[in-house]
Design a protein around this motif. Structure first.
Motif, PDB file in Angstrom:
ATOM      1  N   GLU A  49      75.158  33.579 -32.474  1.00 42.61           N
ATOM      2  CA  GLU A  49      76.462  33.243 -33.052  1.00 42.61           C
ATOM      3  C   GLU A  49      77.095  34.449 -33.761  1.00 42.61           C
ATOM      4  N   SER A  50      76.522  35.637 -33.532  1.00 42.36           N
ATOM      5  CA  SER A  50      77.015  36.890 -34.148  1.00 42.36           C
ATOM      6  C   SER A  50      77.039  36.818 -35.667  1.00 42.36           C
ATOM      7  N   GLN A  51      76.002  36.224 -36.222  1.00 42.21           N
ATOM      8  CA  GLN A  51      75.896  36.107 -37.684  1.00 42.21           C
ATOM      9  C   GLN A  51      74.853  37.089 -38.213  1.00 42.21           C
ATOM     10  N   PHE A  52      75.012  38.362 -37.881  1.00 45.16           N
ATOM     11  CA  PHE A  52      74.067  39.388 -38.324  1.00 45.16           C
ATOM     12  C   PHE A  52      73.995  39.445 -39.854  1.00 45.16           C
ATOM     13  N   ASP A  53      75.079  39.080 -40.538  1.00 44.92           N
ATOM     14  CA  ASP A  53      75.079  39.072 -42.006  1.00 44.92           C
ATOM     15  C   ASP A  53      74.032  38.105 -42.558  1.00 44.92           C
ATOM     16  N   LEU A  54      73.820  36.975 -41.876  1.00 44.19           N
ATOM     17  CA  LEU A  54      72.810  36.022 -42.332  1.00 44.19           C
ATOM     18  C   LEU A  54      71.407  36.581 -42.153  1.00 44.19           C
ATOM     19  N   VAL A  55      71.191  37.288 -41.046  1.00 44.07           N
ATOM     20  CA  VAL A  55      69.898  37.937 -40.822  1.00 44.07           C
ATOM     21  C   VAL A  55      69.668  38.978 -41.911  1.00 44.07           C
TER      22      VAL A  55
END
Length: 156
Positions: free
Chosen positions: A101-107
């Motif tokens: 979901e292109s949520q690299f910020d959460l990773v």
């Protein structure tokens, strides 16, 4: 006192003995309470906070000669993101979903929390001059960090 700040002018001048003493005490305290990794010539101390890392370097004789504050955003490079995508099979399920979901910020947020709460342990490899951070709960996940303290890949 709310709104109290310190003028930048204080730090632009050469610190007097009082400032040097207190800065020295703070660095020694931070170094003493840090997670340390030894290289052939130095000892690197890592302190992780909610939004940044403080990295303190000393020689083998115990003299602190360098410290650096790093924002987490600068510690997670595009190459790490690419490596995460290329190694999805090794990642926790929720990380896979976030990456899709292109949520690299959460990773990055979860990764920085893992550092902050000492869920990762580091070792230093003399051959390639890289740090390797192993995830305690996920034995198959090892993050590589270069000498600029930037995480750049997963190593399997």
């Amino acid at each position: 006192m709310p709104g109290l700040t310190v003028s930048e002018k204080i730090f632009n001048k050469k610190p007097d003995n009082f400032m040097k003493e207190h800065i020295t005490q703070l660095l020694i305290q931070q170094y003493t309470n840090s997670y340390k990794t030894e290289t052939s010539a130095t000892i690197v101390a890592f302190n992780f906070y909610s939004d940044h890392a403080l990295i303190i370097t000393s020689n083998k004789e115990g003299e602190i000669y360098l410290y650096r504050k790093m924002e987490y955003e600068s510690m997670f490079s595009d190459s790490l993101s690419t490596s995460l995508n290329n190694n999805k099979d090794f990642l926790p399920t929720h990380w896979k979903r976030w990456l899709e979901e292109s949520q690299f910020d959460l990773v990055r947020k979860e990764f920085s929390q893992a550092l902050n709460f000492n869920r990762l342990t580091a070792s230093y490899n003399e051959n390639d001059e890289m740090f390797y951070w192993n995830w305690k709960a996920h034995k198959n996940i090892c993050f590589r960090m270069n000498n600029s303290y930037v995480f750049d890949a997963i190593v399997t």
